[in-house]
Design a protein around this motif. Structure first.
Motif, PDB file in Angstrom:
ATOM      1  N   ASN A   1      41.895  43.592  37.294  1.00  0.00           N
ATOM      2  CA  ASN A   1      43.196  43.805  36.664  1.00  0.00           C
ATOM      3  C   ASN A   1      44.095  42.609  36.929  1.00  0.00           C
ATOM      4  O   ASN A   1      43.917  41.891  37.923  1.00  0.00           O
ATOM      5  CB  ASN A   1      43.858  45.080  37.210  1.00  0.00           C
ATOM      6  CG  ASN A   1      43.059  46.322  36.861  1.00  0.00           C
ATOM      7  OD1 ASN A   1      42.622  46.498  35.730  1.00  0.00           O
ATOM      8  ND2 ASN A   1      42.854  47.185  37.852  1.00  0.00           N
ATOM      9  N   LYS A   2      45.059  42.398  36.059  1.00  0.00           N
ATOM     10  CA  LYS A   2      45.949  41.258  36.215  1.00  0.00           C
ATOM     11  C   LYS A   2      46.772  41.377  37.500  1.00  0.00           C
ATOM     12  O   LYS A   2      47.168  42.460  37.903  1.00  0.00           O
ATOM     13  CB  LYS A   2      46.883  41.149  35.005  1.00  0.00           C
ATOM     14  CG  LYS A   2      46.176  40.700  33.725  1.00  0.00           C
ATOM     15  CD  LYS A   2      47.159  40.426  32.631  1.00  0.00           C
ATOM     16  CE  LYS A   2      46.447  39.955  31.364  1.00  0.00           C
ATOM     17  NZ  LYS A   2      45.693  38.705  31.581  1.00  0.00           N
ATOM     18  N   ASN A   3      46.976  40.220  38.130  1.00  0.00           N
ATOM     19  CA  ASN A   3      47.778  40.112  39.348  1.00  0.00           C
ATOM     20  C   ASN A   3      47.167  40.852  40.531  1.00  0.00           C
ATOM     21  O   ASN A   3      47.867  41.228  41.466  1.00  0.00           O
ATOM     22  CB  ASN A   3      49.218  40.593  39.119  1.00  0.00           C
ATOM     23  CG  ASN A   3      50.180  39.986  40.125  1.00  0.00           C
ATOM     24  OD1 ASN A   3      50.044  38.820  40.508  1.00  0.00           O
ATOM     25  ND2 ASN A   3      51.167  40.762  40.559  1.00  0.00           N
ATOM     26  N   GLN A   4      45.855  41.079  40.482  1.00  0.00           N
ATOM     27  CA  GLN A   4      45.139  41.651  41.619  1.00  0.00           C
ATOM     28  C   GLN A   4      44.138  40.635  42.152  1.00  0.00           C
ATOM     29  O   GLN A   4      43.497  39.919  41.381  1.00  0.00           O
ATOM     30  CB  GLN A   4      44.399  42.935  41.231  1.00  0.00           C
ATOM     31  CG  GLN A   4      45.272  44.157  41.157  1.00  0.00           C
ATOM     32  CD  GLN A   4      44.453  45.418  40.947  1.00  0.00           C
ATOM     33  OE1 GLN A   4      43.327  45.372  40.470  1.00  0.00           O
ATOM     34  NE2 GLN A   4      45.026  46.556  41.289  1.00  0.00           N
TER      35      GLN A   4
ATOM     36  N   TYR B   1      34.547  37.467  31.446  1.00  0.00           N
ATOM     37  CA  TYR B   1      34.386  37.232  32.880  1.00  0.00           C
ATOM     38  C   TYR B   1      34.008  38.554  33.525  1.00  0.00           C
ATOM     39  O   TYR B   1      34.707  39.549  33.362  1.00  0.00           O
ATOM     40  CB  TYR B   1      35.697  36.711  33.452  1.00  0.00           C
ATOM     41  CG  TYR B   1      35.628  36.148  34.839  1.00  0.00           C
ATOM     42  CD1 TYR B   1      35.077  34.901  35.078  1.00  0.00           C
ATOM     43  CD2 TYR B   1      36.154  36.852  35.921  1.00  0.00           C
ATOM     44  CE1 TYR B   1      35.049  34.346  36.351  1.00  0.00           C
ATOM     45  CE2 TYR B   1      36.141  36.316  37.203  1.00  0.00           C
ATOM     46  CZ  TYR B   1      35.593  35.057  37.413  1.00  0.00           C
ATOM     47  OH  TYR B   1      35.563  34.524  38.680  1.00  0.00           O
ATOM     48  N   GLU B   2      32.905  38.570  34.238  1.00  0.00           N
ATOM     49  CA  GLU B   2      32.416  39.816  34.831  1.00  0.00           C
ATOM     50  C   GLU B   2      32.002  39.573  36.275  1.00  0.00           C
ATOM     51  O   GLU B   2      31.442  38.525  36.603  1.00  0.00           O
ATOM     52  CB  GLU B   2      31.230  40.346  34.031  1.00  0.00           C
ATOM     53  CG  GLU B   2      30.774  41.734  34.454  1.00  0.00           C
ATOM     54  CD  GLU B   2      29.724  42.317  33.515  1.00  0.00           C
ATOM     55  OE1 GLU B   2      29.977  43.378  32.921  1.00  0.00           O
ATOM     56  OE2 GLU B   2      28.663  41.689  33.391  1.00  0.00           O
TER      57      GLU B   2
ATOM     58  N   CYS C   1      41.621  44.881  48.179  1.00  0.00           N
ATOM     59  CA  CYS C   1      42.353  44.485  46.984  1.00  0.00           C
ATOM     60  C   CYS C   1      43.832  44.312  47.326  1.00  0.00           C
ATOM     61  O   CYS C   1      44.433  45.188  47.964  1.00  0.00           O
ATOM     62  CB  CYS C   1      42.174  45.542  45.887  1.00  0.00           C
ATOM     63  SG  CYS C   1      42.928  45.092  44.315  1.00  0.00           S
ATOM     64  N   PHE C   2      44.397  43.181  46.931  1.00  0.00           N
ATOM     65  CA  PHE C   2      45.817  42.888  47.162  1.00  0.00           C
ATOM     66  C   PHE C   2      46.464  42.561  45.829  1.00  0.00           C
ATOM     67  O   PHE C   2      45.816  42.065  44.908  1.00  0.00           O
ATOM     68  CB  PHE C   2      45.990  41.686  48.089  1.00  0.00           C
ATOM     69  CG  PHE C   2      45.298  41.806  49.408  1.00  0.00           C
ATOM     70  CD1 PHE C   2      45.906  42.460  50.456  1.00  0.00           C
ATOM     71  CD2 PHE C   2      44.046  41.248  49.611  1.00  0.00           C
ATOM     72  CE1 PHE C   2      45.282  42.575  51.682  1.00  0.00           C
ATOM     73  CE2 PHE C   2      43.399  41.355  50.836  1.00  0.00           C
ATOM     74  CZ  PHE C   2      44.028  42.018  51.877  1.00  0.00           C
TER      75      PHE C   2
END
Length: 221
Positions: free
Chosen positions: A41-44, A86-87, A98-99
């Motif tokens: 996810n974005k920003n993770q 991208y995977e 996860c941050f």
């Protein structure tokens, strides 16, 4: 004798784990089974605590590409790439943290750890890119195996152990060739005694190095 981390890996690894234990002991690790896909996810930002993951993409011609490997103390995330698609897949059972971006911005210690993880990924990317300057696929295979042994190998009494599984197709995707070519050259390298497989152990040697053993996670590659 069980494998232990090499001296170059052990101290940074212990310091990093101590840092996580002291600062994120209430944070639940996210466990991923081998072969599972990790959704970005974005920003993770994801940090590998145990295990290995691989970064993949698909070319416009539909061919898979192995972009990189991510191991303990290293980081990956949607914000760290411009490649599409991208995977990320788990090469082994993994424990991940996860941050989000705000957490990293508010913690200098975490930001430093993230910077170190990104730095290691950058070094690996440069090494992988340099392999394409080698005209012979045989040399690419040798240097690729040396690189992942240095980065992720664990020292045992039998040599260097790699506790994750790479297939011939993974090698082909990383080195810009076909699985058939990888299989053929691996056979040639065994005949040349650069490789020797015994009970799923892969032994490598060359004129410049002493004999060393690489165990690729209990699976013939």
């Amino acid at each position: 004798m069980p494998p232990i981390e090499s001296p170059n890996q052990l101290l940074p690894s212990l310091k990093f784990r101590k840092f996580l234990e002291e600062n994120y002991q209430n944070r639940q690790l996210i466990h991923k089974k081998r072969g599972s896909t990790i959704v970005l996810n974005k920003n993770q930002y994801w940090m590998v605590i145990r295990g290995m993951v691989k970064l993949e993409s698909i070319t416009m011609h539909g061919d898979q590409q192995l972009l990189g490997l991510v191991g303990p103390n290293e980081i990956f995330g949607d914000s760290l790439t411009k490649v599409l698609p991208y995977e990320v897949k788990a090469l082994s059972d993994c424990d991940l943290l996860c941050f989000d971006g705000l957490e990293i911005e508010s913690s200098p210690s975490l930001a430093l750890a993230v910077l170190k993880g990104v730095s290691e990924r950058h070094k690996q990317s440069e090494i992988f890119l340099s392999l394409f300057g080698l005209n012979l696929i045989e040399e690419r295979i040798k240097e690729f195996l040396k690189s992942i042994s240095n980065d992720y190998g664990q020292v045992s009494e039998d040599g260097i152990v790699i506790n994750f599984r790479l297939t011939h197709q993974d090698l082909a995707n990383a080195l810009g060739t076909t699985r058939v070519t990888i299989t053929r050259i691996m056979g040639l390298l065994k005949k040349q005694r650069f490789l020797r497989i015994n009970s799923c152990l892969l032994y490598t040697s060359d004129a410049a190095d002493d004999m060393q053993c690489v165990d690729l996670g209990g699976r013939r590659i």
